[in-house]
Write an enzyme that holds these catalytic residues in place. Structure first.
Site, PDB file in Angstrom:
ATOM      1  N   HIS A 169      -9.886   1.584  -0.731  1.00 27.47           N
ATOM      2  CA  HIS A 169      -8.432   1.497  -0.574  1.00 27.47           C
ATOM      3  C   HIS A 169      -7.877   0.912  -1.862  1.00 27.47           C
ATOM      4  O   HIS A 169      -8.071  -0.264  -2.169  1.00 27.47           O
ATOM      5  CB  HIS A 169      -8.095   0.606   0.624  1.00 27.47           C
ATOM      6  CG  HIS A 169      -6.630   0.602   0.971  1.00 27.47           C
ATOM      7  ND1 HIS A 169      -5.676   1.208   0.184  1.00 27.47           N
ATOM      8  CD2 HIS A 169      -5.967   0.064   2.028  1.00 27.47           C
ATOM      9  CE1 HIS A 169      -4.495   1.038   0.729  1.00 27.47           C
ATOM     10  NE2 HIS A 169      -4.642   0.354   1.859  1.00 27.47           N
ATOM     11  N   HIS A 226      -3.783   7.876   5.838  1.00 30.31           N
ATOM     12  CA  HIS A 226      -3.909   6.552   5.222  1.00 30.31           C
ATOM     13  C   HIS A 226      -5.316   6.028   5.532  1.00 30.31           C
ATOM     14  O   HIS A 226      -5.983   5.519   4.656  1.00 30.31           O
ATOM     15  CB  HIS A 226      -2.823   5.620   5.762  1.00 30.31           C
ATOM     16  CG  HIS A 226      -2.769   4.322   5.040  1.00 30.31           C
ATOM     17  ND1 HIS A 226      -2.618   4.241   3.683  1.00 30.31           N
ATOM     18  CD2 HIS A 226      -2.858   3.043   5.480  1.00 30.31           C
ATOM     19  CE1 HIS A 226      -2.617   2.962   3.306  1.00 30.31           C
ATOM     20  NE2 HIS A 226      -2.764   2.225   4.378  1.00 30.31           N
ATOM     21  N   CYS A 235       0.801  -1.234   0.000  1.00 29.68           N
ATOM     22  CA  CYS A 235       0.000   0.000   0.000  1.00 29.68           C
ATOM     23  C   CYS A 235       0.832   1.283   0.000  1.00 29.68           C
ATOM     24  O   CYS A 235       0.266   2.376  -0.018  1.00 29.68           O
ATOM     25  CB  CYS A 235      -0.971  -0.024   1.170  1.00 29.68           C
ATOM     26  SG  CYS A 235      -1.939  -1.535   1.184  1.00 29.68           S
TER      27      CYS A 235
END
Lengths: 389, 269
Positions: free
Chosen positions: A319, A285, A159
Site C-alpha cells: 500500500h 483499494h 490514501c
C-alpha cells in the site's frame, strides 16, 4: 449531463516492481510480488514494498531539496520527459498545471533529522524543514523539473492523495482554466507510517492478502506515478470520470457498509453517463484489513454486481499510501493497454463472506473500462473511471 | 495562469470567516479587532465539531472549524452538503512532531495521535461532524496555498455550480524547525464562493485567481509580524478587503509565494 473524457497522453510509474513502466508491467503480467523484508530494522514483524533499485540524483541546484521523495519524483519526471516536452511546445507553460498527492513527502528526511536532534540537541546543518519536509517544497521541485509555470499544489488526503488530483485536473481542463495538468503522487517508506499502522493494529506481519479469508492487514510500500492529462491529444486511454465522496463516519475506520465507497463509484459512473454493466474490471483499494476489504466488497457488489473481476494490486506493490491512487491508475492503464486482468495475489482462500469475483490467476481479457478505487483516513473516497482511447 | 474570464468575475462571495488570536470571527474584525499575541488569546473553540470529534481535535482543527462555521453560517449554505477546500502549508505539524518524538524516543505511538496527524484531519472531522458526504479536500502549496485553494474552488464551481467553502489555516510554526525570524502564530480564514444567481445577496464579486499582474494592489490590514508571516495571511487580506469594500486586485500572499492574486469588485458592479 456527462462531462467530456480527458485524454491521458502519457504516464510513468515506479514502485517495488521496478523503476519504470516496462518493469512494472512485466511484474504485473508475471504475477510477481515486489514485497519483501524491510530495508531497516523494525521491532515487530512486517514486510514492505521497498524500491531496491538506485534512484537518480538531483542536480546540485536542487541539493537543498534532495530527499527520497524528490528523487522518486525525478525518476518519474525522467520517464515522462518526451510527453512533457511535447506538451510544453503545445501549450503555454502557464496553462500547464501540476497537482501531486503525497502523505509523507519528506517525512523520512525529518525522521533522520529528528534522531540527530535528540542525540546532539541540534538539527543537522544540511537539514531545512521548509525545503526537506513540506508538501509545497515537493511540488515546487517537481514543477521546476517538469519545466512548468502553471498552478501547482499538493493534495494530501492520506490514501486518496494522488487519486484526487485527477478530479482537480479534469475540472480545471473542462472549465477552460488550464489546457494540461501533470497529476500524480509519491510516497516513501518511513518509520512513522509503519509504526503508526502497527499502533492502529492494521499492519500485517506477513505479506498482505487482500480479500483472503486469511488476511491480516496491510503491507506498506513506496513509489509513485505521474500522468499527463491534456485538453486534446492521443494516448493510451481516457480519464472518463472521477467520483468523490466522504464517509462522514470515522477519522480512521471505513463506513462498515461501504457507504462512502458506494457513493464514490456511483458518482463516477453518473459523471460518465456509464452503466455499471459497462465496467470490465475493478482495481480495488483492497488494503488487506478485515474492515476495509469487507466494506469495499459490499460496496462493489451493490454498485457493480458479483461478476466483474475485482483485483487488489497491493500484493504486488504494497500500500503506497499517498502514491497509491496514481500508481493504481498506472496499473489500470497497463491492464487496458495489455488487455489483461492480473491475479489478485494472496487471495486464496477467498473470504467466503465476500460476494465478489476476485481472480487468483491473471488472464487475457477484453477490457474497455476500469474503475480504480482509493479510500482514506478522514473518510475520503475516490473512484477513477478509465477507458480505452 | 491566464484564466478565460477575468473580465467577467464569474463568482460571488456570500460569506466570510476568520479566526485570529483575539479575533473570534469576522464580526470582531469588522468591529476593529486585528489580533494579539497567540499566548494572550483564548484558543479557538471548534464549536462546529461534535463533542467526540472536538475532544480529539487540535488547535489547528478548531481554528479551521471556527473560520469554516463563521463563513458557512453567514452565507447560510447547507452544512450537510456544501463542498469544501481546506488549505494549509504545514497542516497538523505539532501532532506530527509529537508522533515523531514518541517514535524517536522508542515509545509506543498513540493510535489517535497517528490518525489525527494527517493533513486532512480537519477536512475529515468537519465532514464527520456535519454528516456531509459530499466533496472535501485538503491541499498545500506553502505560501501559494490560498491561490491554490481558490483555483481548486474555481474548478469545482465551474463543474458543479454549487457553493464551495474555502478555508485556510496554519498553526503556530514549530519552534525547533522554523527560525525565529520566520516564525508565525496561528490564524484561519474562510470564504464562501458561489456562481452568480439572481436575487442571491452577495458581499462581493470575485474572479478566478491568477499570477500577479503589475496592477496596484488593495492595501492590506496591519497585523503583527508573527501573524503577517503566516502562510495563509493572504486569505485574511482577501476577507479584510471584502469587509472593507476595498475593490481591486488582492495579493494572496505577502511576497513569499509565486505571486497569486485575485480581483474583487462590489457586488453591485
Amino acid at each position: 449531463m456527462p462531462s467530456a473524457p480527458i485524454p491521458i497522453t502519457g504516464y510513468s510509474v515506479c514502485n517495488a516492481l521496478g523503476p519504470d513502466r516496462r518493469a512494472v508491467a512485466e511484474g504485473l503480467l508475471a504475477a510477481r510480488s515486489g514485497l519483501g523484508p524491510a530495508p531497516f530494522p523494525l521491532p515487530f514483524p512486517a514486510m514492505v514494498g521497498a524500491m531496491g533499485f538506485p534512484l537518480p540524483e538531483l542536480a546540485s541546484a536542487y541539493g537543498p531539496w534532495a530527499n527520497r521523495a524528490t528523487r522518486i519524483a525525478y525518476q518519474l519526471v525522467l520517464g515522462l520527459q518526451a510527453e512533457l516536452e511535447r506538451a510544453r511546445a503545445r501549450w503555454q507553460p502557464d496553462r500547464i498545471g501540476l497537482v501531486l498527492g503525497t502523505s509523507t513527502s519528506g517525512a523520512e528526511a525529518t525522521e533522520e533529522a529528528f534522531r540527530h536532534y535528540l542525540a546532539t540537541g541540534e538539527l543537522p546543518s544540511a537539514y531545512d524543514f521548509r525545503k526537506q519536509h513540506t508538501f509545497g517544497a515537493l511540488a515546487d521541485v517537481v514543477r521546476r523539473l517538469c519545466g512548468l509555470r502553471g498552478p501547482t499544489w499538493v493534495v494530501s488526503t492520506t490514501c486518496t492523495s494522488s487519486a484526487k488530483p485527477f478530479g482537480s485536473a479534469a475540472r480545471l481542463i473542462q472549465a477552460g482554466i488550464l489546457d494540461a495538468v501533470v497529476v500524480g503522487g509519491v510516497d516513501t517508506l518511513c518509520s512513522m507510517t509503519l509504526h503508526g499502522f502497527q499502533a492502529l493494529g492494521a499492519l500485517s506481519p506477513t505479506v498482505c492478502r487482500p480479500f483472503s479469508r486469511e488476511r491480516k492487514g496491510i503491507t506498506i510500500g513506496e513509489g509513485g506515478a505521474m500522468v499527463l492529462l491534456e485538453r486534446t491529444g492521443e494516448g493510451p486511454a481516457l480519464l472518463e470520470a472521477v467520483g468523490e465522496s466522504s464517509d462522514a463516519y470515522h477519522i480512521s475506520a471505513p463506513h462498515p457498509e461501504g457507504l462512502g465507497a458506494r457513493l464514490a463509484m456511483q458518482r463516477a459512473l453518473a459523471n460518465a453517463g456509464c452503466a455499471a454493466s459497462q465496467v470490465d474490471h475493478v482495481n480495488a483499494h483492497g488494503t488487506g484489513t478485515h474492515l476495509n476489504d469487507a466494506a469495499e466488497g459490499r460496496a462493489i457488489e451493490e454498485v457493480l454486481g458479483r461478476d466483474v473481476p475485482v483485483v487488489s494490486t497491493k500484493g504486488y506493490t504494497g500500500h503506497t499510501l499517498g502514491g497509491a491512487g496514481a500508481i493504481e491508475c498506472a496499473l489500470a492503464l497497463i491492464c487496458l493497454e495489455e488487455q489483461f486482468v492480473p491475479a489478485s495475489l494472496g487471495v486464496e482462500p477467498i473470504d467466503p463472506a465476500l460476494r465478489i469475483s476476485v481472480p487468483a490467476t491473471g488472464r487475457p481479457a477484453r477490457i474497455r473500462r476500469v474503475l480504480s478505487n482509493s479510500f482514506a483516513f478522514g473518510g475520503s473516497n475516490v473512484s477513477l473511471l478509465l477507458r480505452c482511447a | 495562469m491566464s484564466a478565460p474570464s477575468q473580465e467577467v468575475l464569474p463568482w460571488i462571495v456570500t460569506g466570510v470567516g476568520l479566526w485570529l488570536p483575539g479575533v473570534a470571527d469576522h464580526r470582531a474584525w469588522r468591529a476593529g479587532a486585528r489580533g494579539c499575541p497567540q499566548d494572550e488569546a483564548p484558543p479557538p473553540e471548534g464549536a462546529l465539531l461534535d463533542r467526540r470529534t472536538r475532544r480529539r481535535s487540535s488547535g489547528l482543527c478548531r481554528a479551521l472549524a471556527d473560520a469554516f462555521a463563521d463563513a458557512a453560517l453567514s452565507a447560510d449554505v447547507p452544512l450537510a452538503s456544501v463542498s469544501s477546500v481546506f488549505g494549509s502549508s504545514l497542516g497538523e505539524v505539532s501532532t506530527m512532531l509529537t508522533v515523531l518524538e514518541q517514535l524517536t524516543r522508542g515509545e509506543d505511538l498513540s493510535p489517535m495521535h497517528f490518525a489525527t496527524s494527517v493533513h486532512n484531519t480537519a477536512s475529515g472531522m468537519v465532514s464527520i461532524s456535519n454528516v456531509n458526504r459530499g466533496f472535501t479536500t485538503a491541499l498545500s502549496a506553502d505560501f501559494d496555498t490560498v491561490g491554490a485553494a481558490l483555483c481548486e474552488a474555481s474548478g469545482l464551481l465551474a463543474a458543479h455550480g454549487e457553493p464551495v467553502v474555502v478555508v485556510c489555516a496554519d498553526e503556530r510554526s514549530p519552534e525547533r524547525f522554523v527560525a525565529e525570524e520566520f516564525a508565525f502564530d496561528m490564524l484561519a480564514a474562510a470564504i464562501v464562493l458561489e456562481p452568480k444567481q439572481p436575487g442571491r445577496p452577495a458581499l462581493a464579486r470575485i474572479g478566478v485567481p491568477s499570477l500577479r499582474t503589475e496592477a496596484p494592489r488593495v492595501p492590506v490590514a496591519p497585523l503583527s509580524p508573527r501573524l503577517a508571516r503566516n502562510p495563509q495571511v493572504g486569505l485574511v487580506d482577501l476577507v479584510g478587503a471584502i469587509l472593507a469594500g476595498s475593490w481591486g486586485d488582492v495579493a494572496l500572499d505577502r511576497g513569499l509565494g509565486h505571486g497569486w492574486g485575485v480581483r474583487v469588485e462590489s457586488p453591485d458592479s
